[in-house]
Design a protein around this motif. Structure first.
Motif, mmCIF file in Angstrom:
data_model
loop_
_atom_site.group_PDB
_atom_site.id
_atom_site.type_symbol
_atom_site.label_atom_id
_atom_site.label_comp_id
_atom_site.label_asym_id
_atom_site.label_seq_id
_atom_site.Cartn_x
_atom_site.Cartn_y
_atom_site.Cartn_z
ATOM 1 N N VAL A 111 -0.279 -1.635 -11.659
ATOM 2 C CA VAL A 111 0.999 -1.193 -11.110
ATOM 3 C C VAL A 111 2.145 -1.864 -11.857
ATOM 4 N N LEU A 112 3.083 -1.051 -12.341
ATOM 5 C CA LEU A 112 4.291 -1.576 -12.957
ATOM 6 C C LEU A 112 5.272 -1.980 -11.854
ATOM 7 N N VAL A 113 5.677 -3.235 -11.864
ATOM 8 C CA VAL A 113 6.640 -3.755 -10.892
ATOM 9 C C VAL A 113 8.001 -3.827 -11.576
ATOM 10 N N VAL A 114 8.980 -3.113 -11.020
ATOM 11 C CA VAL A 114 10.323 -3.065 -11.595
ATOM 12 C C VAL A 114 11.299 -3.686 -10.592
ATOM 13 N N PRO A 115 11.644 -4.960 -10.763
ATOM 14 C CA PRO A 115 12.588 -5.591 -9.838
ATOM 15 C C PRO A 115 14.016 -5.128 -10.114
ATOM 16 N N VAL A 132 3.283 -6.339 -14.686
ATOM 17 C CA VAL A 132 2.192 -5.420 -14.380
ATOM 18 C C VAL A 132 1.145 -6.168 -13.567
ATOM 19 N N GLU A 133 0.823 -5.614 -12.398
ATOM 20 C CA GLU A 133 -0.195 -6.194 -11.534
ATOM 21 C C GLU A 133 -1.476 -5.377 -11.660
ATOM 22 N N PRO A 134 -2.583 -6.004 -12.064
ATOM 23 C CA PRO A 134 -3.836 -5.246 -12.261
ATOM 24 C C PRO A 134 -4.586 -5.030 -10.961
ATOM 25 N N ASP A 135 -5.490 -4.055 -10.986
ATOM 26 C CA ASP A 135 -6.467 -3.836 -9.916
ATOM 27 C C ASP A 135 -5.817 -3.704 -8.548
ATOM 28 N N ARG A 136 -5.015 -2.670 -8.407
ATOM 29 C CA ARG A 136 -4.296 -2.447 -7.163
ATOM 30 C C ARG A 136 -4.662 -1.084 -6.567
ATOM 31 N N ASP A 137 -4.495 -1.011 -5.254
ATOM 32 C CA ASP A 137 -4.568 0.257 -4.526
ATOM 33 C C ASP A 137 -3.191 0.514 -3.923
ATOM 34 N N ILE A 138 -2.697 1.748 -4.057
ATOM 35 C CA ILE A 138 -1.409 2.130 -3.473
ATOM 36 C C ILE A 138 -1.701 3.049 -2.289
ATOM 37 N N TRP A 139 -1.349 2.599 -1.086
ATOM 38 C CA TRP A 139 -1.642 3.337 0.132
ATOM 39 C C TRP A 139 -0.427 4.155 0.542
ATOM 40 N N ILE A 140 -0.662 5.409 0.919
ATOM 41 C CA ILE A 140 0.427 6.364 1.163
ATOM 42 C C ILE A 140 0.185 7.087 2.478
ATOM 43 N N GLU A 141 1.246 7.202 3.276
ATOM 44 C CA GLU A 141 1.204 8.028 4.492
ATOM 45 C C GLU A 141 2.430 8.928 4.517
ATOM 46 N N ASP A 142 2.185 10.216 4.658
ATOM 47 C CA ASP A 142 3.269 11.207 4.728
ATOM 48 C C ASP A 142 4.299 11.008 3.626
ATOM 49 N N GLY A 143 3.805 10.771 2.420
ATOM 50 C CA GLY A 143 4.671 10.693 1.247
ATOM 51 C C GLY A 143 5.338 9.364 1.010
ATOM 52 N N VAL A 144 5.083 8.364 1.867
ATOM 53 C CA VAL A 144 5.728 7.062 1.750
ATOM 54 C C VAL A 144 4.680 6.001 1.423
ATOM 55 N N ILE A 145 5.013 5.090 0.526
ATOM 56 C CA ILE A 145 4.123 3.979 0.206
ATOM 57 C C ILE A 145 4.120 3.011 1.390
ATOM 58 N N LEU A 179 -2.267 3.034 -15.608
ATOM 59 C CA LEU A 179 -1.128 2.236 -15.174
ATOM 60 C C LEU A 179 -0.211 3.114 -14.327
ATOM 61 N N ALA A 180 0.021 2.720 -13.083
ATOM 62 C CA ALA A 180 0.920 3.446 -12.200
ATOM 63 C C ALA A 180 2.347 2.988 -12.444
ATOM 64 N N VAL A 181 3.226 3.939 -12.756
ATOM 65 C CA VAL A 181 4.640 3.640 -12.957
ATOM 66 C C VAL A 181 5.452 4.500 -11.992
ATOM 67 N N PRO A 182 6.642 4.036 -11.614
ATOM 68 C CA PRO A 182 7.501 4.913 -10.802
ATOM 69 C C PRO A 182 7.759 6.202 -11.554
ATOM 70 N N GLY A 183 7.683 7.321 -10.852
ATOM 71 C CA GLY A 183 7.983 8.590 -11.519
ATOM 72 C C GLY A 183 9.343 8.529 -12.187
ATOM 73 N N LEU A 184 9.432 9.017 -13.406
ATOM 74 C CA LEU A 184 10.679 8.947 -14.160
ATOM 75 C C LEU A 184 11.681 9.959 -13.621
ATOM 76 N N THR A 185 12.965 9.675 -13.845
ATOM 77 C CA THR A 185 14.039 10.591 -13.481
ATOM 78 C C THR A 185 14.745 11.075 -14.732
ATOM 79 N N ASN A 186 14.873 12.376 -14.873
ATOM 80 C CA ASN A 186 15.717 12.961 -15.917
ATOM 81 C C ASN A 186 17.108 13.081 -15.318
ATOM 82 N N SER A 187 18.002 12.150 -15.683
ATOM 83 C CA SER A 187 19.263 11.967 -14.969
ATOM 84 C C SER A 187 20.327 13.010 -15.281
ATOM 85 N N HIS A 188 20.143 13.772 -16.339
ATOM 86 C CA HIS A 188 21.083 14.850 -16.644
ATOM 87 C C HIS A 188 20.391 15.852 -17.549
#
Length: 445
Positions: free
Chosen positions: A11-15, A22-35, A58-67
């Protein structure tokens, strides 16, 4: 309740500030679209929870195309090797005489497919027939903010129709599609219309998305014609007060920065560096000054008629390179800084600063799973550096938006890519045909 887990990924951690990690060996738990949790991998998965395989990815936050102007993918490669004024006057605005709702729908469908397959989970659009773009976004599952465009030269009816189009998009009630107001730019929209737009934005709760200070030449022209810069125009017309996403901002002067700083809580800039290089326009988005003023900046692609792709990986890489060259400082615009622009910065530019842009508990599960095992990436000494300087759009394997898998093993799950591409090939010649003559506008900044 929809429940799922992305299993066994890094998981990529972006403060908000400082170094990404980057944190290795992670599970991302999701309910109704929310982490809901990010844990060490290996916990028992209860029955009924969908498992998304993230092993080796590697899980990264989905990118945004800002314009961007998504339907302009149909013009890809049709307006090359021209300076900015001729690009508009001889190619783009004459082509847009041909625009129809169907062409916009087909182009937007192709654009949404291209972006999702590249790990872009949100795009911020500024174009005509935005209801058709909303339809394409809803069909493919991507998140979008859409600003219906207008020029003052076409009269108040078109202006008001653009406002109504934004209201109609909002009224659709689509979870992943929002709307903004879209005056084109201070040089194509009168002060009176900008003032009216700001009034509507405040009254109806819209943001404003427009081009401003795109080039230093535009800024100089504004000073000569009006005695003020484009940024000063935005302040005196109330646009900045209402809240604005400004595309490009390459002509922002040092004297403009204190003005922008006053509205830092509701102003953002979208930088599209490939465009500035390709069009040889000189100045680029002034990142250092904007950062010092506290103005968020996201990465964008503009339209594919100039950028050729909607690849935000390419855009973020160019931001890093251009900034280092401009500042003549190899330590400026670090890997972490650039990753933050493409994630948190982009989310803020899209009006989603607390909802997306980071993989954190409580945020929407917009996630791209990236494969760093390909030859052009290996060996990986620093996965953060690999993301910025080596990763390609084709390295994205799986994409989730709101916890829904919309790309699985590099294939769209909701739509047929072959059909989308076939439709685009069929209709694109109609759009690039210049035989009708005329233009929707004239570029004269």
């Amino acid at each position: 309740m929809r429940r799922s887990v992305v299993r066994g990924c890094a998981v990529l951690v972006v403060p908000e500030a400082g170094e990404c990690s980057v944190e290795p060996d992670r599970d991302i738990w999701i309910e109704d679209g929310v982490i809901t949790a990010i844990t060490s991998t290996g916990q028992t998965v209860a029955e009924g929870i969908e498992v998304v395989d993230g092993a080796g990815l590697l899980a990264v936050p989905g990118l945004t195309n800002s314009h961007t102007h998504s339907p302009m993918v149909l013009m890809r490669g049709a307006a090359e090797d021209l300076p900015l004024d001729r690009w508009f006057n001889e190619r783009i605005w004459p082509m847009e005489v041909n625009l129809t709702p169907q062409l916009v729908r087909v182009g937007a469908g192709l654009a949404c497919a291209e972006m999702l397959l590249a790990g872009v989970t949100t795009f911020v659009d500024h174009y005509f027939h935005s209801d058709q773009i909303a339809s394409a976004a809803a069909e493919t599952g991507i998140r979008a903010d859409l600003a219906p465009t207008f020029f003052s030269s076409n009269g108040p009816d078109e202006r008001d129709a653009a406002y109504d189009a934004a209201r109609e998009i909002r009224a659709l009630g689509l979870d992943r599609v929002t709307a903004s107001l879209g005056p084109h730019a201070p040089y194509t929209v009168s002060d009176a219309d900008l003032e009216r737009t700001a009034e509507v934005a405040r009254a109806d709760g819209f943001r404003i998305h427009l081009h401003a200070a795109e080039t230093m030449e535009q800024t100089t022209s504004s000073q000569q014609r009006l005695g003020v810069t484009p940024i000063e125009v935005l302040e005196r017309t109330g646009v900045l007060d209402a809240g604005a996403l400004i595309a490009h901002g390459c002509g922002i002067l040092p004297a403009d920065l204190p003005i922008l700083e006053r509205y830092a809580d509701r102003t953002a800039i979208a930088s599209c560096p490939k465009v500035y290089l390709k069009m040889a326009i000189g100045a680029t988005t002034p990142f250092r000054g904007l950062r010092e003023a506290g103005i968020p900046v996201g990465a964008g692609t503009d339209g594919a008629a100039v950028h050729n792709t909607l690849d935000v990986w390419e855009a973020l890489r160019l931001i890093a390179l251009v900034e280092k060259q401009n500042e003549q400082d190899a330590t400026w615009m670090t890997i972490s800084d650039v990753l933050r622009v493409a994630t948190r910065g982009g989310a803020t530019a899209a009006g989603l600063g607390t909802e997306t842009g980071a993989l954190e508990v409580g945020r929407r599960a917009d996630i791209a799973l990236v494969d760093l095992n390909q030859p052009h990436v290996q060996p990986v000494h620093d996965p953060r550096a690999a993301l910025v300087y080596s990763t390609r759009a084709s390295d994205v394997v799986t994409v989730l938006v709101d916890g829904e898998v919309v790309v699985h093993e590099r294939r769209l799950t909701r739509t047929d890519l072959t059909e989308i591409v076939g439709q685009a090939r069929e209709v694109a010649p109609q759009l690039v045909d210049l035989s009708k003559g005329g233009a929707v506008q004239t570029y004269d900044a």
